[in-house]
Scaffold this motif. Structure first.
Motif, PDB file in Angstrom:
ATOM      1  N   THR A  83       9.216  -3.778  -4.100  1.00 44.28           N
ATOM      2  CA  THR A  83       9.691  -3.351  -5.415  1.00 44.28           C
ATOM      3  C   THR A  83      10.899  -2.454  -5.191  1.00 44.28           C
ATOM      4  OG1 THR A  83       8.174  -1.466  -5.429  1.00 44.28           O
ATOM      5  CG2 THR A  83       7.431  -3.460  -6.547  1.00 44.28           C
ATOM      6  N   ASP A  84      11.828  -2.520  -6.105  1.00 39.58           N
ATOM      7  CA  ASP A  84      13.022  -1.681  -6.011  1.00 39.58           C
ATOM      8  C   ASP A  84      12.834  -0.443  -6.874  1.00 39.58           C
ATOM      9  OD1 ASP A  84      14.597  -3.198  -4.232  1.00 39.58           O
ATOM     10  OD2 ASP A  84      15.118  -4.583  -5.843  1.00 39.58           O
ATOM     11  N   HIS A  85      12.923   0.718  -6.244  1.00 35.65           N
ATOM     12  CA  HIS A  85      12.942   1.992  -6.948  1.00 35.65           C
ATOM     13  C   HIS A  85      14.398   2.438  -6.903  1.00 35.65           C
ATOM     14  CE1 HIS A  85       8.632   3.227  -7.324  1.00 35.65           C
ATOM     15  NE2 HIS A  85       8.552   2.129  -6.628  1.00 35.65           N
ATOM     16  N   ARG A  86      15.066   2.306  -7.983  1.00 39.58           N
ATOM     17  CA  ARG A  86      16.508   2.466  -8.028  1.00 39.58           C
ATOM     18  C   ARG A  86      17.132   1.234  -7.381  1.00 39.58           C
ATOM     19  NH1 ARG A  86      16.975   7.691  -4.857  1.00 39.58           N
ATOM     20  NH2 ARG A  86      18.641   6.443  -3.992  1.00 39.58           N
ATOM     21  N   SER A  87      18.393   1.098  -7.543  1.00 41.84           N
ATOM     22  CA  SER A  87      19.049  -0.100  -7.019  1.00 41.84           C
ATOM     23  C   SER A  87      19.231  -0.081  -5.515  1.00 41.84           C
ATOM     24  CB  SER A  87      20.415  -0.273  -7.694  1.00 41.84           C
ATOM     25  OG  SER A  87      21.227   0.849  -7.407  1.00 41.84           O
ATOM     26  N   ASP A  88      19.116   1.103  -4.898  1.00 47.63           N
ATOM     27  CA  ASP A  88      19.436   1.175  -3.477  1.00 47.63           C
ATOM     28  C   ASP A  88      18.246   1.507  -2.577  1.00 47.63           C
ATOM     29  OD1 ASP A  88      19.230   3.760  -4.451  1.00 47.63           O
ATOM     30  OD2 ASP A  88      20.786   4.550  -3.140  1.00 47.63           O
ATOM     31  N   VAL A  89      17.031   1.605  -3.121  1.00 49.16           N
ATOM     32  CA  VAL A  89      15.851   1.891  -2.307  1.00 49.16           C
ATOM     33  C   VAL A  89      14.780   0.843  -2.586  1.00 49.16           C
ATOM     34  CG1 VAL A  89      14.014   3.542  -1.785  1.00 49.16           C
ATOM     35  CG2 VAL A  89      16.311   4.377  -2.312  1.00 49.16           C
ATOM     36  N   ALA A  90      14.322   0.197  -1.529  1.00 52.28           N
ATOM     37  CA  ALA A  90      13.243  -0.780  -1.653  1.00 52.28           C
ATOM     38  C   ALA A  90      11.953  -0.159  -1.127  1.00 52.28           C
ATOM     39  CB  ALA A  90      13.571  -2.029  -0.848  1.00 52.28           C
ATOM     40  N   VAL A  91      10.869  -0.402  -1.837  1.00 54.63           N
ATOM     41  CA  VAL A  91       9.552   0.033  -1.379  1.00 54.63           C
ATOM     42  C   VAL A  91       8.795  -1.212  -0.931  1.00 54.63           C
ATOM     43  CG1 VAL A  91       7.374   1.126  -2.000  1.00 54.63           C
ATOM     44  CG2 VAL A  91       9.516   2.024  -2.918  1.00 54.63           C
ATOM     45  N   LEU A  92       8.428  -1.217   0.334  1.00 54.84           N
ATOM     46  CA  LEU A  92       7.683  -2.322   0.934  1.00 54.84           C
ATOM     47  C   LEU A  92       6.226  -1.892   1.026  1.00 54.84           C
ATOM     48  CD1 LEU A  92       7.436  -5.029   2.441  1.00 54.84           C
ATOM     49  CD2 LEU A  92       8.158  -3.817   4.516  1.00 54.84           C
ATOM     50  N   ARG A  93       5.391  -2.460   0.185  1.00 58.18           N
ATOM     51  CA  ARG A  93       3.978  -2.084   0.150  1.00 58.18           C
ATOM     52  C   ARG A  93       3.159  -3.060   0.983  1.00 58.18           C
ATOM     53  NH1 ARG A  93       0.379  -0.239  -4.895  1.00 58.18           N
ATOM     54  NH2 ARG A  93      -1.542  -0.019  -3.719  1.00 58.18           N
ATOM     55  N   LEU A  94       2.434  -2.508   1.952  1.00 61.28           N
ATOM     56  CA  LEU A  94       1.599  -3.317   2.834  1.00 61.28           C
ATOM     57  C   LEU A  94       0.132  -3.107   2.478  1.00 61.28           C
ATOM     58  CD1 LEU A  94       3.396  -2.636   6.233  1.00 61.28           C
ATOM     59  CD2 LEU A  94       3.839  -4.430   4.542  1.00 61.28           C
ATOM     60  N   THR A  95      -0.614  -4.202   2.392  1.00 63.31           N
ATOM     61  CA  THR A  95      -2.022  -4.164   2.035  1.00 63.31           C
ATOM     62  C   THR A  95      -2.819  -4.975   3.042  1.00 63.31           C
ATOM     63  OG1 THR A  95      -1.399  -4.080  -0.295  1.00 63.31           O
ATOM     64  CG2 THR A  95      -3.668  -4.662   0.182  1.00 63.31           C
ATOM     65  N   GLY A  96      -3.937  -4.425   3.507  1.00 64.01           N
ATOM     66  CA  GLY A  96      -4.809  -5.161   4.423  1.00 64.01           C
ATOM     67  C   GLY A  96      -4.667  -4.699   5.853  1.00 64.01           C
ATOM     68  N   GLU A  97      -4.565  -5.659   6.771  1.00 68.41           N
ATOM     69  CA  GLU A  97      -4.477  -5.367   8.197  1.00 68.41           C
ATOM     70  C   GLU A  97      -3.222  -5.993   8.789  1.00 68.41           C
ATOM     71  OE1 GLU A  97      -8.093  -6.464  10.170  1.00 68.41           O
ATOM     72  OE2 GLU A  97      -9.277  -5.056   8.986  1.00 68.41           O
ATOM     73  N   LEU A  98      -2.479  -5.192   9.533  1.00 69.56           N
ATOM     74  CA  LEU A  98      -1.256  -5.640  10.190  1.00 69.56           C
ATOM     75  C   LEU A  98      -1.551  -5.819  11.670  1.00 69.56           C
ATOM     76  CD1 LEU A  98       1.750  -6.224  10.308  1.00 69.56           C
ATOM     77  CD2 LEU A  98       2.174  -3.761  10.268  1.00 69.56           C
ATOM     78  N   ASP A  99      -1.521  -7.073  12.109  1.00 68.41           N
ATOM     79  CA  ASP A  99      -1.830  -7.383  13.500  1.00 68.41           C
ATOM     80  C   ASP A  99      -1.005  -8.595  13.932  1.00 68.41           C
ATOM     81  OD1 ASP A  99      -3.113  -9.576  12.301  1.00 68.41           O
ATOM     82  OD2 ASP A  99      -5.101  -8.680  12.492  1.00 68.41           O
ATOM     83  N   ALA A 100      -1.338  -9.167  15.073  1.00 73.76           N
ATOM     84  CA  ALA A 100      -0.566 -10.291  15.616  1.00 73.76           C
ATOM     85  C   ALA A 100      -0.530 -11.476  14.649  1.00 73.76           C
ATOM     86  CB  ALA A 100      -1.148 -10.720  16.962  1.00 73.76           C
ATOM     87  N   ASP A 101      -1.598 -11.682  13.890  1.00 77.11           N
ATOM     88  CA  ASP A 101      -1.644 -12.808  12.953  1.00 77.11           C
ATOM     89  C   ASP A 101      -0.791 -12.580  11.710  1.00 77.11           C
ATOM     90  OD1 ASP A 101      -3.412 -14.230  14.587  1.00 77.11           O
ATOM     91  OD2 ASP A 101      -5.174 -13.347  13.629  1.00 77.11           O
ATOM     92  N   THR A 102      -0.651 -11.326  11.287  1.00 78.78           N
ATOM     93  CA  THR A 102       0.064 -11.047  10.047  1.00 78.78           C
ATOM     94  C   THR A 102       1.461 -10.456  10.257  1.00 78.78           C
ATOM     95  OG1 THR A 102      -0.996  -8.877   9.877  1.00 78.78           O
ATOM     96  CG2 THR A 102      -2.092 -10.719   8.770  1.00 78.78           C
ATOM     97  N   ALA A 103       1.799 -10.107  11.481  1.00 77.86           N
ATOM     98  CA  ALA A 103       3.116  -9.530  11.768  1.00 77.86           C
ATOM     99  C   ALA A 103       4.280 -10.438  11.352  1.00 77.86           C
ATOM    100  CB  ALA A 103       3.223  -9.154  13.247  1.00 77.86           C
ATOM    101  N   PRO A 104       4.158 -11.770  11.457  1.00 68.95           N
ATOM    102  CA  PRO A 104       5.268 -12.613  10.996  1.00 68.95           C
ATOM    103  C   PRO A 104       5.597 -12.412   9.505  1.00 68.95           C
ATOM    104  CG  PRO A 104       3.855 -13.883  12.433  1.00 68.95           C
ATOM    105  CD  PRO A 104       3.144 -12.568  12.176  1.00 68.95           C
ATOM    106  N   THR A 105       4.592 -12.140   8.694  1.00 68.67           N
ATOM    107  CA  THR A 105       4.828 -11.864   7.275  1.00 68.67           C
ATOM    108  C   THR A 105       5.667 -10.591   7.125  1.00 68.67           C
ATOM    109  OG1 THR A 105       2.729 -12.903   6.674  1.00 68.67           O
ATOM    110  CG2 THR A 105       3.701 -11.405   5.056  1.00 68.67           C
TER     111      THR A 105
END
Length: 113
Positions: free
Chosen positions: A6-28
């Motif tokens: 989501t963009d908070h202002r035109s120059d800052v993006a917020v990348l929200r991660l949900t769940g588990e970040l591992d070898a299987d999901t790192a490509p996302t």
């Protein structure tokens, strides 16, 4: 893991991660970061509020992105990390390269300075 932007202002993006970040999901994560790094001056807040787990493969995606972000005059910071993730980032030294804030709004405000 799910990754939404989501963009908070035109120059800052917020990348929200949900769940588990591992070898299987790192490509996302890498795909989302690649999109964000195409911006002329990438300013990214990674919202870790709903991220329950992260391994070294996941962390490496952030480290690789750091060079591109710095070269373009941008920044990346983290917000909302649970105690496990804060300890993990401190242990591997990421807290020296990325700011870690309690809330997304704190990270956005710090980026404006």
């Amino acid at each position: 893991m799910q990754a939404t932007v989501t963009d908070h202002r035109s120059d800052v993006a917020v990348l929200r991660l949900t769940g588990e970040l591992d070898a299987d999901t790192a490509p996302t994560l890498r795909a989302k970061l690649t999109e964000l790094l195409e911006r002329p001056v990438p300013r990214i807040v990674v919202d870790l509020t709903d991220l329950k787990f992260c391994d070294s493969i996941g962390l490496s995606a952030f480290i690789v992105s750091k060079e591109v972000i710095t070269a373009r005059g941008g920044w990346m910071s983290f917000a909302g990390a649970n105690p496990f993730l804060v300890r993990l980032m401190e242990t591997v030294g990421l807290s020296r390269y990325f700011a870690i804030f309690p809330e997304v709004e704190d990270a956005i405000a710090a980026g404006q300075l």
